[in-house]
Design a protein around this motif. Structure first.
Motif, PDB file in Angstrom:
ATOM      1  N   ALA A   1      21.238  -2.579   5.400  1.00  0.00           N
ATOM      2  CA  ALA A   1      20.926  -1.458   4.509  1.00  0.00           C
ATOM      3  C   ALA A   1      19.486  -1.575   4.011  1.00  0.00           C
ATOM      4  O   ALA A   1      18.742  -0.588   4.000  1.00  0.00           O
ATOM      5  N   ARG A   2      19.095  -2.780   3.608  1.00  0.00           N
ATOM      6  CA  ARG A   2      17.708  -2.979   3.147  1.00  0.00           C
ATOM      7  C   ARG A   2      16.720  -2.696   4.270  1.00  0.00           C
ATOM      8  O   ARG A   2      15.699  -2.044   4.066  1.00  0.00           O
ATOM      9  N   ALA A   3      17.024  -3.160   5.475  1.00  0.00           N
ATOM     10  CA  ALA A   3      16.126  -2.963   6.614  1.00  0.00           C
ATOM     11  C   ALA A   3      15.981  -1.475   6.961  1.00  0.00           C
ATOM     12  O   ALA A   3      14.918  -1.047   7.413  1.00  0.00           O
ATOM     13  N   CYS A   4      17.045  -0.718   6.754  1.00  0.00           N
ATOM     14  CA  CYS A   4      17.041   0.713   7.105  1.00  0.00           C
ATOM     15  C   CYS A   4      16.704   1.611   5.914  1.00  0.00           C
ATOM     16  O   CYS A   4      16.723   2.839   6.039  1.00  0.00           O
ATOM     17  N   LEU A   5      16.427   0.998   4.775  1.00  0.00           N
ATOM     18  CA  LEU A   5      16.037   1.733   3.569  1.00  0.00           C
ATOM     19  C   LEU A   5      17.103   2.724   3.104  1.00  0.00           C
ATOM     20  O   LEU A   5      16.798   3.855   2.728  1.00  0.00           O
ATOM     21  N   VAL A   6      18.356   2.280   3.137  1.00  0.00           N
ATOM     22  CA  VAL A   6      19.457   3.090   2.612  1.00  0.00           C
ATOM     23  C   VAL A   6      20.275   2.237   1.654  1.00  0.00           C
ATOM     24  O   VAL A   6      20.123   1.013   1.615  1.00  0.00           O
ATOM     25  N   THR A   7      21.154   2.875   0.916  1.00  0.00           N
ATOM     26  CA  THR A   7      22.020   2.134   0.009  1.00  0.00           C
ATOM     27  C   THR A   7      23.084   1.382   0.801  1.00  0.00           C
ATOM     28  O   THR A   7      23.431   1.790   1.919  1.00  0.00           O
ATOM     29  N   PRO A   8      23.616   0.314   0.238  1.00  0.00           N
ATOM     30  CA  PRO A   8      24.718  -0.383   0.912  1.00  0.00           C
ATOM     31  C   PRO A   8      25.908   0.545   1.168  1.00  0.00           C
ATOM     32  O   PRO A   8      26.559   0.437   2.208  1.00  0.00           O
TER      33      PRO A   8
ATOM     34  N   ARG B   1      -4.926   4.821  12.927  1.00  0.00           N
ATOM     35  CA  ARG B   1      -3.523   4.430  12.733  1.00  0.00           C
ATOM     36  C   ARG B   1      -3.421   3.325  11.686  1.00  0.00           C
ATOM     37  O   ARG B   1      -2.556   3.354  10.818  1.00  0.00           O
ATOM     38  N   LYS B   2      -4.309   2.348  11.772  1.00  0.00           N
ATOM     39  CA  LYS B   2      -4.310   1.276  10.776  1.00  0.00           C
ATOM     40  C   LYS B   2      -4.609   1.840   9.397  1.00  0.00           C
ATOM     41  O   LYS B   2      -3.939   1.500   8.412  1.00  0.00           O
ATOM     42  N   THR B   3      -5.588   2.723   9.317  1.00  0.00           N
ATOM     43  CA  THR B   3      -5.936   3.338   8.044  1.00  0.00           C
ATOM     44  C   THR B   3      -4.759   4.138   7.489  1.00  0.00           C
ATOM     45  O   THR B   3      -4.454   4.057   6.298  1.00  0.00           O
ATOM     46  N   LEU B   4      -4.089   4.896   8.353  1.00  0.00           N
ATOM     47  CA  LEU B   4      -2.939   5.687   7.913  1.00  0.00           C
ATOM     48  C   LEU B   4      -1.836   4.774   7.376  1.00  0.00           C
ATOM     49  O   LEU B   4      -1.260   5.042   6.312  1.00  0.00           O
ATOM     50  N   ARG B   5      -1.538   3.686   8.085  1.00  0.00           N
ATOM     51  CA  ARG B   5      -0.524   2.736   7.589  1.00  0.00           C
ATOM     52  C   ARG B   5      -0.930   2.190   6.221  1.00  0.00           C
ATOM     53  O   ARG B   5      -0.109   2.094   5.305  1.00  0.00           O
ATOM     54  N   ASP B   6      -2.201   1.839   6.077  1.00  0.00           N
ATOM     55  CA  ASP B   6      -2.689   1.311   4.799  1.00  0.00           C
ATOM     56  C   ASP B   6      -2.589   2.360   3.695  1.00  0.00           C
ATOM     57  O   ASP B   6      -2.175   2.052   2.574  1.00  0.00           O
ATOM     58  N   LEU B   7      -2.957   3.592   4.009  1.00  0.00           N
ATOM     59  CA  LEU B   7      -2.892   4.666   3.012  1.00  0.00           C
ATOM     60  C   LEU B   7      -1.445   4.953   2.599  1.00  0.00           C
ATOM     61  O   LEU B   7      -1.161   5.146   1.410  1.00  0.00           O
ATOM     62  N   LEU B   8      -0.551   4.974   3.562  1.00  0.00           N
ATOM     63  CA  LEU B   8       0.859   5.207   3.235  1.00  0.00           C
ATOM     64  C   LEU B   8       1.427   4.058   2.405  1.00  0.00           C
ATOM     65  O   LEU B   8       2.227   4.285   1.491  1.00  0.00           O
ATOM     66  N   ALA B   9       1.014   2.833   2.707  1.00  0.00           N
ATOM     67  CA  ALA B   9       1.449   1.689   1.900  1.00  0.00           C
ATOM     68  C   ALA B   9       0.943   1.830   0.468  1.00  0.00           C
ATOM     69  O   ALA B   9       1.671   1.537  -0.489  1.00  0.00           O
ATOM     70  N   ARG B  10      -0.285   2.299   0.322  1.00  0.00           N
ATOM     71  CA  ARG B  10      -0.834   2.530  -1.031  1.00  0.00           C
ATOM     72  C   ARG B  10      -0.072   3.640  -1.744  1.00  0.00           C
ATOM     73  O   ARG B  10       0.176   3.547  -2.947  1.00  0.00           O
ATOM     74  N   CYS B  11       0.317   4.674  -1.012  1.00  0.00           N
ATOM     75  CA  CYS B  11       1.135   5.744  -1.607  1.00  0.00           C
ATOM     76  C   CYS B  11       2.446   5.163  -2.129  1.00  0.00           C
ATOM     77  O   CYS B  11       2.861   5.453  -3.255  1.00  0.00           O
ATOM     78  N   THR B  12       3.087   4.362  -1.295  1.00  0.00           N
ATOM     79  CA  THR B  12       4.359   3.752  -1.684  1.00  0.00           C
ATOM     80  C   THR B  12       4.180   2.887  -2.926  1.00  0.00           C
ATOM     81  O   THR B  12       4.984   2.946  -3.860  1.00  0.00           O
ATOM     82  N   LYS B  13       3.115   2.094  -2.947  1.00  0.00           N
ATOM     83  CA  LYS B  13       2.846   1.235  -4.100  1.00  0.00           C
ATOM     84  C   LYS B  13       2.617   2.069  -5.358  1.00  0.00           C
ATOM     85  O   LYS B  13       3.152   1.761  -6.430  1.00  0.00           O
ATOM     86  N   ALA B  14       1.859   3.156  -5.238  1.00  0.00           N
ATOM     87  CA  ALA B  14       1.588   4.014  -6.401  1.00  0.00           C
ATOM     88  C   ALA B  14       2.876   4.664  -6.921  1.00  0.00           C
ATOM     89  O   ALA B  14       3.117   4.724  -8.120  1.00  0.00           O
ATOM     90  N   ILE B  15       3.697   5.132  -6.004  1.00  0.00           N
ATOM     91  CA  ILE B  15       4.973   5.755  -6.392  1.00  0.00           C
ATOM     92  C   ILE B  15       5.858   4.731  -7.084  1.00  0.00           C
ATOM     93  O   ILE B  15       6.457   5.007  -8.123  1.00  0.00           O
ATOM     94  N   THR B  16       5.930   3.537  -6.520  1.00  0.00           N
ATOM     95  CA  THR B  16       6.763   2.476  -7.082  1.00  0.00           C
ATOM     96  C   THR B  16       6.273   2.073  -8.469  1.00  0.00           C
ATOM     97  O   THR B  16       7.081   1.806  -9.362  1.00  0.00           O
ATOM     98  N   ARG B  17       4.955   2.055  -8.646  1.00  0.00           N
ATOM     99  CA  ARG B  17       4.400   1.720  -9.966  1.00  0.00           C
ATOM    100  C   ARG B  17       4.817   2.733 -11.027  1.00  0.00           C
ATOM    101  O   ARG B  17       5.073   2.360 -12.159  1.00  0.00           O
ATOM    102  N   THR B  18       4.865   4.001 -10.655  1.00  0.00           N
ATOM    103  CA  THR B  18       5.216   5.031 -11.645  1.00  0.00           C
ATOM    104  C   THR B  18       6.707   5.166 -11.841  1.00  0.00           C
ATOM    105  O   THR B  18       7.149   5.778 -12.801  1.00  0.00           O
ATOM    106  N   THR B  19       7.484   4.594 -10.908  1.00  0.00           N
ATOM    107  CA  THR B  19       8.944   4.659 -10.987  1.00  0.00           C
ATOM    108  C   THR B  19       9.491   3.259 -10.726  1.00  0.00           C
ATOM    109  O   THR B  19       9.994   2.973  -9.653  1.00  0.00           O
ATOM    110  N   PRO B  20       9.422   2.381 -11.732  1.00  0.00           N
ATOM    111  CA  PRO B  20       9.775   0.976 -11.526  1.00  0.00           C
ATOM    112  C   PRO B  20      11.208   0.733 -11.064  1.00  0.00           C
ATOM    113  O   PRO B  20      11.490  -0.303 -10.475  1.00  0.00           O
ATOM    114  N   ASP B  21      12.120   1.652 -11.294  1.00  0.00           N
ATOM    115  CA  ASP B  21      13.513   1.407 -10.914  1.00  0.00           C
ATOM    116  C   ASP B  21      13.800   1.775  -9.470  1.00  0.00           C
ATOM    117  O   ASP B  21      14.957   1.727  -9.038  1.00  0.00           O
ATOM    118  N   LEU B  22      12.782   2.108  -8.658  1.00  0.00           N
ATOM    119  CA  LEU B  22      13.009   2.402  -7.239  1.00  0.00           C
ATOM    120  C   LEU B  22      13.211   1.154  -6.440  1.00  0.00           C
ATOM    121  O   LEU B  22      12.752   0.121  -6.672  1.00  0.00           O
TER     122      LEU B  22
END
Length: 147
Positions: free
Chosen positions: A56-63, A126-147
């Motif tokens: 579930a963790r690997a596939c990014l879904v709930t158990p 492609r590397k830049t896009l992966r890095d940018l998407l990772a930064r998006c994820t980090k920013a979203i997670t920072r604003t929503t700590p319970d994710l």
């Protein structure tokens, strides 16, 4: 409004995600799979014996969602589950030959989608896009700590 519509990136990210999921669904459907089932089989191929919770963790879904996916895959003979040799309350999951065949068929078609995306960008982009998407994820997670 707190932010003009043309400056909001969430809609663009959501459009890209929806287009990707729709394309992947079309790609894996002939193999008799849904995208979550394909993702589970793909992860299982790389980590045979993985537990449902880890899958579930690997596939990014709930158990709970993974439990449904695994139940459907097991009923169709794509996977087998057996008690872990030492941790009897943990079920190990393995691909069956039928599951491996379905995964191979689905993956041949899914790779076409992945290659189409990759071909739009240079290796550096492609590397830049992966890095940018990772930064998006980090920013979203920072604003929503319970994710």
């Amino acid at each position: 409004m707190g932010m003009p519509a043309e400056e909001r990136l969430g809609l663009h990210i959501k459009r890209a995600e929806q287009a990707l999921i729709a394309a992947k669904q079309s790609a894996v459907r002939p193999a008799g799979l849904t995208v979550p089932q394909y993702a589970a089989l793909f992860a299982l191929a790389g980590s045979p014996g993985i537990s449902g919770a880890a899958l579930a963790r690997a596939c990014l879904v709930t158990p709970q969602a993974m439990t449904v996916v695994l139940k459907n895959l097991e009923e169709r003979g794509f996977i087998e589950r057996s008690p872990h040799p030492w941790h009897r309350n943990v079920l190990e999951t393995q691909l069956t030959d039928t599951g491996r065949t379905a995964l191979e068929e689905a993956d041949r078609r899914a790779v076409v989608v992945e290659r189409a995306i990759a071909d739009e960008f240079s290796a550096e982009e492609r590397k830049t896009l992966r890095d940018l998407l990772a930064r998006c994820t980090k920013a979203i997670t920072r604003t929503t700590p319970d994710l």
